[in-house]
Design a protein around this motif. Structure first.
Motif, short mmCIF file in Angstrom:
data_model
loop_
_atom_site.label_atom_id
_atom_site.label_comp_id
_atom_site.label_asym_id
_atom_site.label_seq_id
_atom_site.Cartn_x
_atom_site.Cartn_y
_atom_site.Cartn_z
N LEU A 1 -1.15 57.28 -39.93
CA LEU A 1 -2.03 56.44 -39.93
C LEU A 1 -2.97 56.32 -38.69
CD1 LEU A 1 -0.52 53.39 -41.43
CD2 LEU A 1 -1.72 55.22 -42.77
N THR A 2 -4.52 56.67 -38.93
CA THR A 2 -5.35 56.45 -37.89
C THR A 2 -6.32 55.22 -38.03
OG1 THR A 2 -6.82 57.66 -39.09
CG2 THR A 2 -5.54 58.87 -37.78
N THR A 3 -6.98 55.04 -37.12
CA THR A 3 -7.81 53.99 -37.04
C THR A 3 -9.01 53.97 -38.26
OG1 THR A 3 -7.51 53.37 -34.78
CG2 THR A 3 -9.66 52.47 -35.95
N GLY A 4 -9.15 52.97 -39.00
CA GLY A 4 -10.13 53.36 -39.93
C GLY A 4 -11.50 52.81 -39.74
N SER A 5 -12.32 52.98 -40.88
CA SER A 5 -13.76 52.80 -40.37
C SER A 5 -14.18 51.14 -40.20
CB SER A 5 -14.73 53.46 -41.17
OG SER A 5 -14.41 53.41 -42.75
N ALA A 6 -13.42 50.41 -41.06
CA ALA A 6 -13.61 49.27 -41.37
C ALA A 6 -13.41 48.11 -40.09
CB ALA A 6 -12.93 48.55 -42.35
N LYS A 7 -14.45 47.43 -39.69
CA LYS A 7 -14.54 46.44 -38.67
C LYS A 7 -14.48 45.18 -39.21
CE LYS A 7 -15.59 49.81 -36.10
NZ LYS A 7 -14.51 50.76 -35.57
N ILE A 8 -13.20 44.65 -39.55
CA ILE A 8 -13.02 43.27 -39.93
C ILE A 8 -12.84 42.49 -38.91
CG2 ILE A 8 -11.06 42.11 -41.60
CD1 ILE A 8 -10.70 44.75 -42.91
N GLU A 9 -13.78 41.34 -38.78
CA GLU A 9 -13.60 40.26 -37.78
C GLU A 9 -12.94 39.21 -38.51
OE1 GLU A 9 -15.14 40.70 -34.72
OE2 GLU A 9 -15.83 42.59 -35.13
N ASP A 10 -13.03 38.80 -39.47
CA ASP A 10 -12.37 37.65 -40.35
C ASP A 10 -10.77 37.68 -40.06
OD1 ASP A 10 -11.30 35.77 -41.82
OD2 ASP A 10 -12.43 36.05 -43.66
N LYS A 11 -10.02 36.97 -39.43
CA LYS A 11 -8.56 37.13 -39.09
C LYS A 11 -7.77 36.69 -40.19
CE LYS A 11 -9.23 36.05 -34.20
NZ LYS A 11 -8.57 35.05 -33.14
N ALA A 12 -8.29 35.73 -41.04
CA ALA A 12 -7.47 35.80 -42.26
C ALA A 12 -7.56 37.01 -43.38
CB ALA A 12 -8.26 34.18 -43.21
N LYS A 13 -8.76 37.58 -43.47
CA LYS A 13 -8.80 38.73 -44.27
C LYS A 13 -7.92 39.90 -43.61
CE LYS A 13 -10.52 41.57 -47.25
NZ LYS A 13 -9.99 41.71 -48.64
N MET A 14 -8.09 40.05 -42.44
CA MET A 14 -6.90 40.92 -41.83
C MET A 14 -5.68 40.62 -41.94
SD MET A 14 -6.81 43.81 -40.08
CE MET A 14 -8.05 44.53 -39.00
N ALA A 15 -5.38 39.43 -41.70
CA ALA A 15 -3.58 38.89 -41.92
C ALA A 15 -3.34 39.36 -43.43
CB ALA A 15 -3.82 37.45 -41.50
N GLU A 16 -4.13 39.09 -44.29
CA GLU A 16 -3.92 39.46 -45.73
C GLU A 16 -3.84 40.84 -45.69
OE1 GLU A 16 -6.72 39.29 -49.90
OE2 GLU A 16 -6.93 37.72 -48.33
N LEU A 17 -4.73 41.69 -45.53
CA LEU A 17 -4.50 43.13 -45.44
C LEU A 17 -3.18 43.64 -44.92
CD1 LEU A 17 -8.03 44.32 -44.83
CD2 LEU A 17 -6.87 44.46 -46.97
N MET A 18 -3.08 43.15 -43.57
CA MET A 18 -1.64 43.56 -42.97
C MET A 18 -0.26 43.08 -43.66
SD MET A 18 -2.75 45.74 -40.90
CE MET A 18 -1.21 45.92 -40.16
N LYS A 19 -0.46 41.73 -44.27
CA LYS A 19 0.73 41.29 -45.27
C LYS A 19 0.85 42.27 -46.15
CE LYS A 19 2.59 37.46 -47.69
NZ LYS A 19 2.26 36.08 -47.78
N GLY A 20 -0.15 42.70 -47.06
CA GLY A 20 -0.18 43.72 -48.28
C GLY A 20 0.37 44.99 -47.54
#
Length: 156
Positions: free
Chosen positions: A52-71
């Motif tokens: 896994l490498t760093t992707g192109s998305a720049k997600i500033e919303d912490k709740a959205k990032m937490a949701e993606l990482m939980k998934g």
């Protein structure tokens, strides 16, 4: 006194020698286990590694990032339960390749591994991108997962 020390030392050396001899004995070959794991004559098999490498998305919303990482974590668990992923984990330091983590999939097919990695919400969301490699390793590698549950108090 010298005799007592000599006998104790002799017993220690004999015990040490026995312990070392025992460690060098090769375990008896288990054909049933080798077959069940898909091992070749060397006890090895083909896997697919996904870096896994760093992707192109720049997600500033912490709740959205937490949701993606939980998934992401949930998906790893699902793939592990299905026997598809046998190793997963993040790298603990930054590196020039921007590798963030690694999966070892229980398949020799890069196409199949790509289908599985694309089920990851963090990959779908652009948090991670990936590179895929064929790899040859011990066919016993999947066995560590059952023991991991015995030594972990919590899941991330």
């Amino acid at each position: 006194m010298r005799l007592k020390i000599y006998l104790s030392l002799s017993l220690f050396v004999a015990t040490l020698s026995f312990a070392q001899e025992k460690k060098t004995e090769k375990p008896k070959f288990n054909q049933e286990l080798a077959t069940s794991l898909g091992a070749d004559k060397y006890g090895m098999k083909a896997y697919t590694i996904v870096m896994l490498t760093t992707g192109s998305a720049k997600i500033e919303d912490k709740a959205k990032m937490a949701e993606l990482m939980k998934g992401h974590m949930s998906n790893i668990g699902k793939l592990a339960d299905e026997g598809k992923i046998i190793v997963a984990g993040p790298f603990l330091e930054k590196n020039k390749e921007n590798y963030r983590g690694m999966f070892i999939f229980n398949t020799k097919s890069k196409e199949e591994a790509e289908q599985w990695v694309k089920t990851d919400p963090a990959v779908k969301g652009g948090v991670f991108s990936y590179e895929i490699f064929s790899w040859y390793g011990s066919a016993a590698l999947p066995l560590y997962l059952k023991h991991h549950e015995e030594i972990s108090k919590e899941n991330p």
